[in-house]
Scaffold this motif. Structure first.
Motif, PDB file in Angstrom:
ATOM      1  N   ILE A  72      43.284   9.892  34.425  1.00  0.00           N
ATOM      2  CA  ILE A  72      41.932   9.950  33.864  1.00  0.00           C
ATOM      3  C   ILE A  72      40.982   9.089  34.689  1.00  0.00           C
ATOM      4  O   ILE A  72      39.869   9.510  35.033  1.00  0.00           O
ATOM      5  N   LEU A  76      37.706  10.391  36.873  1.00  0.00           N
ATOM      6  CA  LEU A  76      36.349   9.873  36.683  1.00  0.00           C
ATOM      7  C   LEU A  76      35.837   9.198  37.955  1.00  0.00           C
ATOM      8  O   LEU A  76      34.664   9.335  38.309  1.00  0.00           O
ATOM      9  N   ILE A 266      40.325  16.043  25.499  1.00  0.00           N
ATOM     10  CA  ILE A 266      39.913  14.712  25.956  1.00  0.00           C
ATOM     11  C   ILE A 266      38.904  14.843  27.092  1.00  0.00           C
ATOM     12  O   ILE A 266      37.882  14.142  27.128  1.00  0.00           O
ATOM     13  N   LEU A 267      39.161  15.755  28.025  1.00  0.00           N
ATOM     14  CA  LEU A 267      38.218  15.994  29.124  1.00  0.00           C
ATOM     15  C   LEU A 267      36.894  16.520  28.585  1.00  0.00           C
ATOM     16  O   LEU A 267      35.817  16.122  29.062  1.00  0.00           O
ATOM     17  N   THR A 268      36.948  17.390  27.580  1.00  0.00           N
ATOM     18  CA  THR A 268      35.722  17.929  26.987  1.00  0.00           C
ATOM     19  C   THR A 268      34.902  16.837  26.317  1.00  0.00           C
ATOM     20  O   THR A 268      33.673  16.787  26.459  1.00  0.00           O
ATOM     21  N   ILE A 270      34.916  13.652  27.058  1.00  0.00           N
ATOM     22  CA  ILE A 270      34.341  12.818  28.128  1.00  0.00           C
ATOM     23  C   ILE A 270      33.071  13.454  28.670  1.00  0.00           C
ATOM     24  O   ILE A 270      32.047  12.787  28.858  1.00  0.00           O
ATOM     25  N   VAL A 271      33.113  14.765  28.913  1.00  0.00           N
ATOM     26  CA  VAL A 271      31.946  15.475  29.439  1.00  0.00           C
ATOM     27  C   VAL A 271      30.785  15.413  28.450  1.00  0.00           C
ATOM     28  O   VAL A 271      29.638  15.139  28.823  1.00  0.00           O
ATOM     29  N   VAL A 273      30.197  13.251  26.060  1.00  0.00           N
ATOM     30  CA  VAL A 273      29.665  11.881  25.959  1.00  0.00           C
ATOM     31  C   VAL A 273      28.773  11.568  27.149  1.00  0.00           C
ATOM     32  O   VAL A 273      27.694  10.974  27.008  1.00  0.00           O
ATOM     33  N   LEU A 274      29.193  11.984  28.338  1.00  0.00           N
ATOM     34  CA  LEU A 274      28.390  11.723  29.534  1.00  0.00           C
ATOM     35  C   LEU A 274      27.069  12.483  29.495  1.00  0.00           C
ATOM     36  O   LEU A 274      26.024  11.939  29.863  1.00  0.00           O
TER      37      LEU A 274
END
Length: 289
Positions: A72, A76, A266-268, A270-271, A273-274
């Motif tokens: 992870i 990033l 989890i990747l979704t 993160i995206v 939130v960013l």
């Protein structure tokens, strides 16, 4: 009465025009994620498949295992480095294309867009030819006498940064061109009239006014980078993993759909939130300016 009022609300807000697009996005993107989410909450039983029990074991394992945390962080970090590289190279190029009045401008923009017309696999294989141990880059450096042994430019972080920066540079440039064109030329001319140098105008006028575009381009490139699959697989090889390649392997190689689904969510997150954070920063910046 309620139906008529709701119809007027849709027309005034413009949602009646957006509703077909919204429905399409829900059907193509949101609904598959909703249907996949329960899968991430089931255990995977080797030799049997997806179990019937409900558990958070997949999420706990990913967020506590140093192996997954390293991947992870690597993903990033890769996205951040590619954003910086495309911004450093793309901003001067976008500024030139936005401000130049040369007759060659349309052709220069075509040159920027042209890589997007090539297949992603072809572009990735092109970088393999350039970056391999006996590729053009190493052979040229050895011929000049700068190196004695080939540089390891593939199957590592360096190769991924180079390849992904080249592939996603057009997206950054195109976003920045539109942003810089939206800055009135008169604003810069006024600064020149007051005695500011070109560097001062760029630093104190153009750059601050183009921050929203920089944020938009950065988020676009970052999201594309951390979700890229083909280039990390080809330039990173089977051993140098990022989130996208690991998700692919969990689904299609290990057949561990629950863990693959958990990693995808989890990747979704993160995206999302960013993107939310970038929106907040852009809004705050607009208020300050």
């Amino acid at each position: 009465m309620i139906k008529r009022s709701f119809g007027r609300f849709l027309r005034r807000s413009g949602l009646d025009l957006l509703s077909p697009s919204i429905l399409l996005l829900i059907a193509v993107f949101v609904l598959p994620l909703v249907l996949l989410f329960p899968t991430s909450l089931h255990p995977y039983i080797p030799g049997q498949g997806i179990g019937d029990a409900w558990t958070l074991e997949n999420y706990v394992a990913i967020l506590t295992d140093p192996f997954y945390l390293e991947i992870i962080a690597r993903t990033l970090g890769l996205g951040l480095f590619v954003v910086v590289a495309t911004l450093v190279v793309g901003y001067p190029l976008a500024y030139f294309l936005a401000r130049t009045r040369s007759a060659l401008r349309p052709w220069l923009i075509i040159l920027v867009v042209f890589p997007l017309l090539l297949n992603l696999v072809v572009r990735s294989f092109g970088w393999i030819v350039l970056l391999s141990n006996y590729g053009l880059v190493n052979e040229t450096l050895a011929w000049i006498g700068l190196i004695e042994e080939p540089l390891q430019l593939m199957f590592n972080f360096t190769g991924l940064i180079i390849g992904l920066s080249h592939i996603f540079l057009p997206f950054m440039v195109l976003v920045l061109i539109g942003t810089i064109q939206g800055i009135p030329q008169e604003v810069e001319d006024a600064a020149y009239t007051l005695g500011a140098s070109k560097l001062t105008v760029l630093r104190k006028v153009t750059l601050p006014l183009s921050v929203p575009g920089i944020l938009s381009g950065a988020i676009l490139v970052f999201v594309l980078t951390i979700s890229a699959l083909v280039t990390p697989r080809l330039l990173g090889g089977p051993t140098y993993q990022v989130m996208s390649t690991l998700i692919y392997d969990e689904f299609l190689s290990n057949l561990n759909w629950p863990k693959g689904a958990a990693m995808a969510f989890i990747l979704t997150v993160i995206v999302l939130v960013l993107v939310w954070g970038a929106g907040r920063v852009a809004k705050r910046w607009a208020e300050i300016r």
